[in-house]
Design a protein around this motif. Structure first.
Motif, PDB file in Angstrom:
ATOM      1  N   LYS A  59       3.423 -15.376  -9.702  1.00  0.00           N
ATOM      2  CA  LYS A  59       2.056 -15.378  -9.183  1.00  0.00           C
ATOM      3  C   LYS A  59       1.522 -13.996  -8.891  1.00  0.00           C
ATOM      4  N   GLY A  60       2.355 -12.992  -8.941  1.00  0.00           N
ATOM      5  CA  GLY A  60       1.917 -11.620  -8.805  1.00  0.00           C
ATOM      6  C   GLY A  60       2.135 -11.042  -7.424  1.00  0.00           C
ATOM      7  N   THR A  61       2.226  -9.722  -7.387  1.00  0.00           N
ATOM      8  CA  THR A  61       2.289  -8.983  -6.139  1.00  0.00           C
ATOM      9  C   THR A  61       1.341  -7.794  -6.248  1.00  0.00           C
ATOM     10  N   LEU A  62       0.567  -7.562  -5.209  1.00  0.00           N
ATOM     11  CA  LEU A  62      -0.469  -6.539  -5.248  1.00  0.00           C
ATOM     12  C   LEU A  62       0.098  -5.172  -4.909  1.00  0.00           C
ATOM     13  N   VAL A  63      -0.194  -4.210  -5.769  1.00  0.00           N
ATOM     14  CA  VAL A  63       0.137  -2.809  -5.539  1.00  0.00           C
ATOM     15  C   VAL A  63      -1.161  -2.041  -5.384  1.00  0.00           C
ATOM     16  N   THR A  64      -1.307  -1.367  -4.262  1.00  0.00           N
ATOM     17  CA  THR A  64      -2.491  -0.564  -3.997  1.00  0.00           C
ATOM     18  C   THR A  64      -2.067   0.877  -3.758  1.00  0.00           C
ATOM     19  N   VAL A  65      -2.584   1.778  -4.565  1.00  0.00           N
ATOM     20  CA  VAL A  65      -2.267   3.199  -4.452  1.00  0.00           C
ATOM     21  C   VAL A  65      -3.526   3.903  -3.966  1.00  0.00           C
ATOM     22  N   SER A  66      -3.490   4.374  -2.743  1.00  0.00           N
ATOM     23  CA  SER A  66      -4.679   4.942  -2.123  1.00  0.00           C
ATOM     24  C   SER A  66      -4.286   5.834  -0.964  1.00  0.00           C
ATOM     25  N   GLN A  67      -5.172   6.790  -0.670  1.00  0.00           N
ATOM     26  CA  GLN A  67      -4.990   7.619   0.516  1.00  0.00           C
ATOM     27  C   GLN A  67      -5.245   6.829   1.784  1.00  0.00           C
TER      28      GLN A  67
ATOM     29  N   MET B  15       8.865   2.152  -9.566  1.00  0.00           N
ATOM     30  CA  MET B  15       7.652   2.888  -9.861  1.00  0.00           C
ATOM     31  C   MET B  15       7.624   4.155  -9.021  1.00  0.00           C
ATOM     32  N   ASN B  16       7.584   5.288  -9.684  1.00  0.00           N
ATOM     33  CA  ASN B  16       7.521   6.584  -9.024  1.00  0.00           C
ATOM     34  C   ASN B  16       6.233   7.299  -9.412  1.00  0.00           C
ATOM     35  N   SER B  17       5.895   8.315  -8.644  1.00  0.00           N
ATOM     36  CA  SER B  17       4.712   9.134  -8.922  1.00  0.00           C
ATOM     37  C   SER B  17       3.480   8.279  -9.148  1.00  0.00           C
ATOM     38  N   LEU B  18       3.260   7.351  -8.265  1.00  0.00           N
ATOM     39  CA  LEU B  18       2.174   6.398  -8.434  1.00  0.00           C
ATOM     40  C   LEU B  18       0.812   7.077  -8.341  1.00  0.00           C
ATOM     41  N   LYS B  19      -0.101   6.552  -9.120  1.00  0.00           N
ATOM     42  CA  LYS B  19      -1.465   7.060  -9.201  1.00  0.00           C
ATOM     43  C   LYS B  19      -2.438   5.973  -8.771  1.00  0.00           C
ATOM     44  N   PRO B  20      -3.630   6.363  -8.320  1.00  0.00           N
ATOM     45  CA  PRO B  20      -4.613   5.342  -7.945  1.00  0.00           C
ATOM     46  C   PRO B  20      -4.894   4.349  -9.074  1.00  0.00           C
ATOM     47  N   GLU B  21      -4.859   4.796 -10.308  1.00  0.00           N
ATOM     48  CA  GLU B  21      -5.125   3.894 -11.423  1.00  0.00           C
ATOM     49  C   GLU B  21      -4.004   2.898 -11.673  1.00  0.00           C
ATOM     50  N   ASP B  22      -2.884   3.026 -10.961  1.00  0.00           N
ATOM     51  CA  ASP B  22      -1.836   2.018 -11.020  1.00  0.00           C
ATOM     52  C   ASP B  22      -2.142   0.811 -10.144  1.00  0.00           C
TER      53      ASP B  22
ATOM     54  N   ALA C 131      -3.172  -2.545  -9.011  1.00  0.00           N
ATOM     55  CA  ALA C 131      -3.323  -3.780  -9.767  1.00  0.00           C
ATOM     56  C   ALA C 131      -2.440  -4.848  -9.146  1.00  0.00           C
ATOM     57  N   VAL C 132      -2.640  -6.073  -9.583  1.00  0.00           N
ATOM     58  CA  VAL C 132      -1.677  -7.128  -9.328  1.00  0.00           C
ATOM     59  C   VAL C 132      -0.629  -7.060 -10.422  1.00  0.00           C
ATOM     60  N   TYR C 133       0.624  -6.990 -10.031  1.00  0.00           N
ATOM     61  CA  TYR C 133       1.732  -6.895 -10.968  1.00  0.00           C
ATOM     62  C   TYR C 133       2.423  -8.245 -11.088  1.00  0.00           C
ATOM     63  N   TYR C 134       2.590  -8.688 -12.312  1.00  0.00           N
ATOM     64  CA  TYR C 134       3.201  -9.967 -12.610  1.00  0.00           C
ATOM     65  C   TYR C 134       4.498  -9.765 -13.384  1.00  0.00           C
ATOM     66  N   CYS C 135       5.483 -10.583 -13.093  1.00  0.00           N
ATOM     67  CA  CYS C 135       6.656 -10.622 -13.947  1.00  0.00           C
ATOM     68  C   CYS C 135       6.587 -11.852 -14.828  1.00  0.00           C
ATOM     69  N   ALA C 136       7.235 -11.774 -15.965  1.00  0.00           N
ATOM     70  CA  ALA C 136       7.243 -12.867 -16.924  1.00  0.00           C
ATOM     71  C   ALA C 136       8.584 -12.894 -17.637  1.00  0.00           C
TER      72      ALA C 136
ATOM     73  N   LEU D 108       0.842  -1.193   0.000  1.00  0.00           N
ATOM     74  CA  LEU D 108       0.000   0.000   0.000  1.00  0.00           C
ATOM     75  C   LEU D 108       0.876   1.240   0.000  1.00  0.00           C
ATOM     76  N   VAL D 109       0.595   2.157  -0.908  1.00  0.00           N
ATOM     77  CA  VAL D 109       1.361   3.393  -1.016  1.00  0.00           C
ATOM     78  C   VAL D 109       0.408   4.531  -1.350  1.00  0.00           C
ATOM     79  N   GLN D 110       0.730   5.721  -0.886  1.00  0.00           N
ATOM     80  CA  GLN D 110      -0.087   6.895  -1.183  1.00  0.00           C
ATOM     81  C   GLN D 110       0.161   7.390  -2.604  1.00  0.00           C
ATOM     82  N   PRO D 111      -0.827   8.059  -3.185  1.00  0.00           N
ATOM     83  CA  PRO D 111      -0.577   8.684  -4.488  1.00  0.00           C
ATOM     84  C   PRO D 111       0.650   9.585  -4.445  1.00  0.00           C
ATOM     85  N   GLY D 112       1.443   9.496  -5.495  1.00  0.00           N
ATOM     86  CA  GLY D 112       2.693  10.234  -5.546  1.00  0.00           C
ATOM     87  C   GLY D 112       3.880   9.505  -4.960  1.00  0.00           C
ATOM     88  N   GLY D 113       3.631   8.398  -4.301  1.00  0.00           N
ATOM     89  CA  GLY D 113       4.700   7.625  -3.693  1.00  0.00           C
ATOM     90  C   GLY D 113       5.393   6.710  -4.669  1.00  0.00           C
ATOM     91  N   SER D 114       6.309   5.910  -4.140  1.00  0.00           N
ATOM     92  CA  SER D 114       7.137   5.030  -4.954  1.00  0.00           C
ATOM     93  C   SER D 114       7.176   3.629  -4.372  1.00  0.00           C
TER      94      SER D 114
END
Length: 127
Positions: free
Chosen positions: A119-127, A83-90, A92-97, A11-17
């Motif tokens: 299997k993915g790692t969850l990124v949540t961008v929210s206040q 990942m820098n300057s994260l936005k709420p629309e970022d 998602a579950v992030y997968y590498c391949a 979990l990270v705030q908008p604008g975070g990394s």
């Protein structure tokens, strides 16, 4: 024995990394192109970033706009996504391949045909 394991989400705030890591085991990652993909609830999988086997060629999804950087350390058998300057629309579950042939941002869905997936790692961008 062929595995990719993502880490670094949270979990990270908008604008975070955040810095995501993808560690390969059971194979030597330097023989593979690699990439990051993401999927949000109710949406199709998107291509985030790709990197060539030697790290010299990179591509990014259009939504990145300079905010993300993909890199690799073949000595550590690991691919990263800064990942820098994260936005709420970022959010998602992030997968590498990884793939012996190529990684492309586009596809139907994005990443179709890649050889190995984490299997993915969850990124949540929210206040």
């Amino acid at each position: 024995q062929l595995q990719l394991v993502e880490s670094g989400g949270g979990l990270v705030q908008p604008g975070g990394s955040l810095r995501l890591s993808c560690a390969a085991s059971g194979f030597t990652l330097d023989a593979y192109a690699a990439g990051w993909f993401r999927q949000a609830p109710g949406k199709e999988r998107e291509g985030v970033a790709c990197i060539s086997k030697g790290g010299g060629v990179k591509s990014y999804g259009h939504f990145v706009k300079g905010r993300f950087t993909i890199s690799r350390d073949n000595a550590k058998n690991t691919v990263y996504l800064q990942m820098n300057s994260l936005k709420p629309e970022d959010t998602a579950v992030y997968y590498c391949a990884a793939d012996l042939d190529r990684c492309t941002i586009t596809g139907r869905p994005a990443g179709y045909g890649m050889d190995y997936w984490g299997k993915g790692t969850l990124v949540t961008v929210s206040q």
